[in-house]
Scaffold this motif. Sequence first.
Motif, mmCIF file in Angstrom:
data_model
loop_
_atom_site.group_PDB
_atom_site.id
_atom_site.type_symbol
_atom_site.label_atom_id
_atom_site.label_comp_id
_atom_site.label_asym_id
_atom_site.label_seq_id
_atom_site.Cartn_x
_atom_site.Cartn_y
_atom_site.Cartn_z
ATOM 1 N N SER A 50 0.821 -1.205 0.000
ATOM 2 C CA SER A 50 0.000 0.000 0.000
ATOM 3 C C SER A 50 0.863 1.266 0.000
ATOM 4 O O SER A 50 0.648 2.183 -0.801
ATOM 5 C CB SER A 50 -0.934 -0.008 1.209
ATOM 6 N N LEU A 77 0.569 -2.897 -7.051
ATOM 7 C CA LEU A 77 -0.853 -3.067 -7.385
ATOM 8 C C LEU A 77 -1.235 -4.543 -7.420
ATOM 9 O O LEU A 77 -2.320 -4.922 -6.980
ATOM 10 C CB LEU A 77 -1.161 -2.386 -8.716
ATOM 11 N N GLN A 80 -1.843 -5.833 -4.065
ATOM 12 C CA GLN A 80 -3.110 -5.345 -3.512
ATOM 13 C C GLN A 80 -4.323 -5.905 -4.272
ATOM 14 O O GLN A 80 -5.439 -5.497 -4.015
ATOM 15 C CB GLN A 80 -3.143 -3.815 -3.565
ATOM 16 N N LYS A 81 -4.048 -6.808 -5.208
ATOM 17 C CA LYS A 81 -5.097 -7.442 -6.021
ATOM 18 C C LYS A 81 -5.849 -6.440 -6.898
ATOM 19 O O LYS A 81 -7.017 -6.628 -7.209
ATOM 20 C CB LYS A 81 -6.069 -8.237 -5.144
ATOM 21 N N LYS A 82 -5.162 -5.404 -7.309
ATOM 22 C CA LYS A 82 -5.719 -4.399 -8.225
ATOM 23 C C LYS A 82 -5.204 -4.731 -9.627
ATOM 24 O O LYS A 82 -4.357 -4.030 -10.186
ATOM 25 C CB LYS A 82 -5.308 -2.997 -7.781
ATOM 26 N N TYR A 83 -5.721 -5.823 -10.155
ATOM 27 C CA TYR A 83 -5.156 -6.394 -11.374
ATOM 28 C C TYR A 83 -5.373 -5.530 -12.609
ATOM 29 O O TYR A 83 -4.487 -5.433 -13.459
ATOM 30 C CB TYR A 83 -5.698 -7.804 -11.589
ATOM 31 N N ALA A 85 -5.604 -2.238 -12.795
ATOM 32 C CA ALA A 85 -4.661 -1.122 -12.712
ATOM 33 C C ALA A 85 -3.231 -1.601 -12.947
ATOM 34 O O ALA A 85 -2.439 -0.927 -13.611
ATOM 35 C CB ALA A 85 -4.779 -0.433 -11.355
#
Length: 167
Positions: A50, A77, A80-83, A85
């Motif tokens: 983060s 990212l 953070q599992k913000k695939y 992005a």
Amino acid sequence: FQMGLADMDERKYKNAIQAFEKSLKLDPKYGTPEVFANLAFSHSRLNNASATATYCEKALSKQPNFHGLRYQYAWALIEQKKYGAALAEVKRFLEIYPSSAMGFLQQGCIYARMHDYLHSVQYYNKALSLNPKDSIIRRERDLAVANLGYWENTSRRGARANDAVSH
């Protein structure tokens, strides 16, 4: 600021973060892309995705062509599992470095995390074509191939079971 650099050189990342953050509080002129990149790097070494992402964003907002940082930002990212992005950042990175095996490795990792093993294998293969001796890429590709086979077999068994129930 100089203490932060020295601490980074000695791999004392917590100390480096404290020194850089202190510099930022004492004098806003230290709010440069390089300082934010150093903070991002130090946080990444402490597995703080983060904070890594936050400092990457700050650096990129001040210097959008800080392309090497996009690679690190994408990893943060991913963690953070913000695939979606992460894929966008990797694509930006690969626009500048189209022959980066590591960029294609990242794409493969993102698709693997999304359980899209077919695309994952394709990007790992592209990475291997650029760096055929890389054992990490090969290991990740082999794992994705195994997962792809597992899911295909599971799907076939499931389809046969559904066919048996519906008849």
